[in-house]
Design an enzyme around this catalytic site. Structure first.
Site, PDB file in Angstrom:
ATOM      1  N   CYS A  75      -8.566  -2.202   7.589  1.00  0.00           N
ATOM      2  CA  CYS A  75      -6.815  -2.548   7.057  1.00  0.00           C
ATOM      3  C   CYS A  75      -6.844  -0.993   7.069  1.00  0.00           C
ATOM      4  CB  CYS A  75      -6.835  -2.869   6.337  1.00  0.00           C
ATOM      5  SG  CYS A  75      -7.211  -4.809   6.379  1.00  0.00           S
ATOM      6  N   ARG A 104     -18.241  -0.799   4.775  1.00  0.00           N
ATOM      7  CA  ARG A 104     -19.181  -1.286   3.878  1.00  0.00           C
ATOM      8  C   ARG A 104     -20.111  -2.844   4.374  1.00  0.00           C
ATOM      9  NH1 ARG A 104     -18.734  -5.173   0.317  1.00  0.00           N
ATOM     10  NH2 ARG A 104     -16.682  -5.225   0.132  1.00  0.00           N
ATOM     11  N   GLU A 129       1.037  -1.373   0.437  1.00  0.00           N
ATOM     12  CA  GLU A 129      -0.063   0.464   0.107  1.00  0.00           C
ATOM     13  C   GLU A 129       1.079   1.808   0.546  1.00  0.00           C
ATOM     14  OE1 GLU A 129      -3.015   0.385  -0.310  1.00  0.00           O
ATOM     15  OE2 GLU A 129      -3.092  -1.988   0.047  1.00  0.00           O
ATOM     16  N   HIS A 189      -1.623  -5.922   1.664  1.00  0.00           N
ATOM     17  CA  HIS A 189      -2.737  -6.552   2.014  1.00  0.00           C
ATOM     18  C   HIS A 189      -2.580  -7.883   0.998  1.00  0.00           C
ATOM     19  CE1 HIS A 189      -5.520  -3.697   2.627  1.00  0.00           C
ATOM     20  NE2 HIS A 189      -6.446  -4.612   2.886  1.00  0.00           N
TER      21      HIS A 189
END
Ligand code: PCA
Length: 217
Positions: free
Chosen positions: A146, A93, A83, A169
């Site tokens: 995360c 979500r 990342e 990730h």
């Protein structure tokens, strides 16, 4: 005997419909190892906004790391996904493991909109590819737990001189992907090897390489 500087390496508890989280399965394997002259201390964080923040603060107090690397599952991604950035927002979500589902809330009211990883992400990418591991630079860590932990690691590290942080990730394990058609996976052995390589580079390099790895979309 001189004490080695520490790396705080974190993985997460399972979330959603999964019964394992590959991040913890991989991260736990590296606990206690010496990588790049640092002692790796692996810790498990809950996949919950508030609890992860508390546990991260406790782990930092205990470990006093020179370097922090968060690792999390990104089901559907096919590569070790380094990342580049973490953003100051929580937009869930799905509910987290504590039932919380924040929408468009800030993580740190006193923090900037975003932090860039302070690890040499291009050098890490180059080393992973050179060792035959699928890897990529990612420009979003999402807006769930995360990203939240990645942001907090960078926010806390920014207050401590010389402390660096970043996030990776990882794909599903094969035993998870087996339940979904056309879904990529990576073996735990490859993930562990990849994390070890990424940590070695992060621990030993303080400047990055110039290497194009951007995205058009
Ligand atoms: N992945 C989730 C949270 C925990 C994890 O392993 C995410 O990408 O936000």
């Amino acid at each position: 005997m001189s004490k080695l500087p520490s790396i705080l390496l974190t993985g997460f508890t399972p979330f959603g419909n999964e019964s394992i989280n590959p991040s913890w399965e991989a991260v736990r394997e590296l606990d206690g190892q010496t990588v790049g002259g640092h002692r790796v201390m692996s810790r498990l964080l809950p996949t919950a906004f508030a609890d992860s923040q508390r546990e991260l603060a406790l782990a930092i107090d205990e470990v006093r790391p020179a370097l922090l690397l968060g690792v999390g599952q990104a089901g559907g991604r096919s590569r070790l996904s380094i990342e580049r950035v973490a953003i100051n927002v929580q937009d869930a979500r799905i509910a987290d493991n504590a039932g919380a589902q924040p929408i468009d809330e800030v993580i740190a009211a006193d923090g900037p909109s975003a932090y860039f990883s302070t690890l040499p992400i291009k050098a890490m990418l180059k080393a992973l590819l050179a060792e035959g591991l699928p890897a990529e630079i990612s420009n979003t860590a999402g807006t769930f737990v995360c990203n939240h932990v990645a942001y907090l690691m960078l926010h806390l590290a920014a207050k401590q001189h010389g402390v660096r942080a970043g996030f990776i990730h990882i794909p599903y394990l094969p035993l998870q992907a087996a339940h979904f058609p056309n879904t990529p996976s990576m073996s735990k052995e490859d993930v562990v090897r990849g994390l070890s390589i990424a940590l070695r580079v992060a621990a030993t390099r303080h400047t990055d390489e110039r290497l194009g790895a951007g995205a058009l979309d």
